[in-house]
Design a protein around this motif. Sequence first.
Motif, PDB file in Angstrom:
ATOM      1  N   VAL A 191      -7.933   9.403   5.197  1.00  0.00           N
ATOM      2  CA  VAL A 191      -7.253   8.720   4.086  1.00  0.00           C
ATOM      3  C   VAL A 191      -7.521   7.220   4.169  1.00  0.00           C
ATOM      4  O   VAL A 191      -7.659   6.680   5.265  1.00  0.00           O
ATOM      5  CB  VAL A 191      -5.726   8.981   4.150  1.00  0.00           C
ATOM      6  CG1 VAL A 191      -4.968   8.126   3.140  1.00  0.00           C
ATOM      7  CG2 VAL A 191      -5.439  10.460   3.898  1.00  0.00           C
ATOM      8  N   GLY A 192      -7.599   6.573   3.026  1.00  0.00           N
ATOM      9  CA  GLY A 192      -7.682   5.107   3.013  1.00  0.00           C
ATOM     10  C   GLY A 192      -8.674   4.563   2.001  1.00  0.00           C
ATOM     11  O   GLY A 192      -8.482   3.493   1.459  1.00  0.00           O
ATOM     12  N   GLY A 215      -9.749   6.318  -0.721  1.00  0.00           N
ATOM     13  CA  GLY A 215      -9.671   7.055  -1.976  1.00  0.00           C
ATOM     14  C   GLY A 215     -10.095   8.510  -1.819  1.00  0.00           C
ATOM     15  O   GLY A 215     -10.636   8.917  -0.793  1.00  0.00           O
ATOM     16  N   ASP A 259       0.867  -1.166   0.000  1.00  0.00           N
ATOM     17  CA  ASP A 259       0.000   0.000   0.000  1.00  0.00           C
ATOM     18  C   ASP A 259       0.920   1.237   0.000  1.00  0.00           C
ATOM     19  O   ASP A 259       2.114   1.108   0.287  1.00  0.00           O
ATOM     20  CB  ASP A 259      -0.876  -0.072   1.265  1.00  0.00           C
ATOM     21  CG  ASP A 259      -1.617   1.203   1.531  1.00  0.00           C
ATOM     22  OD1 ASP A 259      -2.501   1.527   0.734  1.00  0.00           O
ATOM     23  OD2 ASP A 259      -1.313   1.876   2.531  1.00  0.00           O
ATOM     24  N   LEU A 260       0.385   2.394  -0.307  1.00  0.00           N
ATOM     25  CA  LEU A 260       1.256   3.584  -0.405  1.00  0.00           C
ATOM     26  C   LEU A 260       1.106   4.518   0.810  1.00  0.00           C
ATOM     27  O   LEU A 260       1.992   4.585   1.663  1.00  0.00           O
ATOM     28  CB  LEU A 260       0.951   4.335  -1.714  1.00  0.00           C
ATOM     29  CG  LEU A 260       1.763   5.597  -1.988  1.00  0.00           C
ATOM     30  CD1 LEU A 260       3.257   5.302  -2.073  1.00  0.00           C
ATOM     31  CD2 LEU A 260       1.306   6.262  -3.289  1.00  0.00           C
ATOM     32  N   ASP A 261      -0.043   5.206   0.891  1.00  0.00           N
ATOM     33  CA  ASP A 261      -0.227   6.217   1.953  1.00  0.00           C
ATOM     34  C   ASP A 261      -0.354   5.543   3.317  1.00  0.00           C
ATOM     35  O   ASP A 261      -1.201   4.672   3.511  1.00  0.00           O
ATOM     36  CB  ASP A 261      -1.505   7.039   1.698  1.00  0.00           C
ATOM     37  CG  ASP A 261      -1.386   7.932   0.475  1.00  0.00           C
ATOM     38  OD1 ASP A 261      -0.269   8.369   0.167  1.00  0.00           O
ATOM     39  OD2 ASP A 261      -2.421   8.188  -0.155  1.00  0.00           O
ATOM     40  N   LYS A 309     -10.123  -0.830  -3.292  1.00  0.00           N
ATOM     41  CA  LYS A 309     -10.018  -1.536  -2.025  1.00  0.00           C
ATOM     42  C   LYS A 309     -11.120  -1.027  -1.089  1.00  0.00           C
ATOM     43  O   LYS A 309     -11.392   0.159  -1.112  1.00  0.00           O
ATOM     44  CB  LYS A 309      -8.643  -1.274  -1.382  1.00  0.00           C
ATOM     45  CG  LYS A 309      -7.447  -1.751  -2.208  1.00  0.00           C
ATOM     46  CD  LYS A 309      -6.117  -1.519  -1.481  1.00  0.00           C
ATOM     47  CE  LYS A 309      -5.724  -0.065  -1.392  1.00  0.00           C
ATOM     48  NZ  LYS A 309      -4.396   0.158  -0.771  1.00  0.00           N
ATOM     49  N   THR A 323      -2.678   1.035  -4.530  1.00  0.00           N
ATOM     50  CA  THR A 323      -3.127   2.179  -3.723  1.00  0.00           C
ATOM     51  C   THR A 323      -4.487   2.705  -4.148  1.00  0.00           C
ATOM     52  O   THR A 323      -4.801   2.724  -5.339  1.00  0.00           O
ATOM     53  CB  THR A 323      -2.084   3.324  -3.795  1.00  0.00           C
ATOM     54  OG1 THR A 323      -2.588   4.462  -3.093  1.00  0.00           O
ATOM     55  CG2 THR A 323      -1.767   3.744  -5.220  1.00  0.00           C
ATOM     56  N   ASN A 324      -5.246   3.139  -3.167  1.00  0.00           N
ATOM     57  CA  ASN A 324      -6.518   3.815  -3.443  1.00  0.00           C
ATOM     58  C   ASN A 324      -6.318   5.289  -3.803  1.00  0.00           C
ATOM     59  O   ASN A 324      -7.293   5.990  -4.064  1.00  0.00           O
ATOM     60  CB  ASN A 324      -7.441   3.727  -2.217  1.00  0.00           C
ATOM     61  CG  ASN A 324      -8.389   2.548  -2.289  1.00  0.00           C
ATOM     62  OD1 ASN A 324      -8.514   1.885  -3.312  1.00  0.00           O
ATOM     63  ND2 ASN A 324      -9.077   2.264  -1.188  1.00  0.00           N
ATOM     64  N   LYS A 325      -5.073   5.747  -3.811  1.00  0.00           N
ATOM     65  CA  LYS A 325      -4.795   7.118  -4.266  1.00  0.00           C
ATOM     66  C   LYS A 325      -5.047   7.154  -5.771  1.00  0.00           C
ATOM     67  O   LYS A 325      -4.676   6.211  -6.473  1.00  0.00           O
ATOM     68  CB  LYS A 325      -3.321   7.418  -3.970  1.00  0.00           C
ATOM     69  CG  LYS A 325      -2.921   8.856  -3.810  1.00  0.00           C
ATOM     70  CD  LYS A 325      -1.418   8.873  -3.514  1.00  0.00           C
ATOM     71  CE  LYS A 325      -0.891  10.237  -3.181  1.00  0.00           C
ATOM     72  NZ  LYS A 325      -1.224  10.660  -1.813  1.00  0.00           N
TER      73      LYS A 325
HETATM   74  O1  LIG Z   1      -5.515   7.805  -0.906  1.00  0.00           O
HETATM   75  C1  LIG Z   1      -6.152   7.032  -0.157  1.00  0.00           C
HETATM   76  O2  LIG Z   1      -7.305   7.227   0.270  1.00  0.00           O
HETATM   77  C2  LIG Z   1      -5.501   5.762   0.289  1.00  0.00           C
HETATM   78  O3  LIG Z   1      -4.255   5.520  -0.250  1.00  0.00           O
HETATM   79  P1  LIG Z   1      -3.587   4.101   0.118  1.00  0.00           P
HETATM   80  O4  LIG Z   1      -4.495   3.043  -0.462  1.00  0.00           O
HETATM   81  O5  LIG Z   1      -2.249   4.200  -0.536  1.00  0.00           O
HETATM   82  O6  LIG Z   1      -3.499   4.047   1.619  1.00  0.00           O
END
Ligand SMILES: O=C(O)COP(=O)(O)O
Length: 222
Positions: A43-44, A46, A6-8, A142, A109-111
């Motif tokens: 965050v999480g 998108g 995952d990213l963020d 996700k 990532t959901n980003k």
């Molecule tokens: O941007 C988001 O809401 C989530 O990003 P993530 O999936 O990398 O945690």
Amino acid sequence: MNIVFDLDGTLIDSAPDIQAVSEIILGQLGKEPLTIAETRSFVGEGAKVLVSRMMAARGIEETPESHARIYGDFVAQYEYAVEKAVFYPGVVDALAVLKAAGHRLGLCTNKPELPARAVIRHMGLEPTFDAVVAAGMIDSRKPEPDMLLKTVEDMGGGATLYVGDSEIDAETARRAEIPFALYTEGYRKSPIAAMPHDWSFDHFDRLQEIVIEAVARQTAAE
Ligand SMILES: O=C(O)COP(=O)(O)O
Ligand SMILES: [Mg+2]
């Protein structure tokens, strides 16, 4: 083995950049910016969900029109919000060690894709990943399993470990039936014990050991 991240909240703390975007967007509407704590908690799921939560937190009425307008302004800024992101401790070394050991690395990532690619480039991660799946690239996000399964498919399939920080990641891994390592220092809101996981770790120094265990478990299962 494939190791998908995952990213963020997992590889990078991007909340200061997202908070800065909120400052621009909410400022235009005469509202106070989000705090860092609010930003982390939004965050999480998108950017669309993040914008809904941001509007609710500042008393902005959400209609399809108001959301579309504010979301459009938000994503137009989001792509440039890369300057304040920082790696969590040990991430750079861990990625280098795993890559050198011959593992394939992926990102899920959901980003949204544009800001995701912008921050990957900014952090020098472009050569690191064999596959990147970001929000908007397929018609699913996700915690549905599809983005994670697509990342694995793009990596050529095979045994995989997923590494993430949030309830959404834990649920995604469960639905995809992929072993999950929980990074505990990201944006999760629940106690560790309440989140389904196979391993948890609070420093990336630990990840190599977890990967060795994951490979051993996989070999034993074959
Ligand atoms: O941007 C988001 O809401 C989530 O990003 P993530 O999936 O990398 O945690
Ligand atoms: Mg995350």
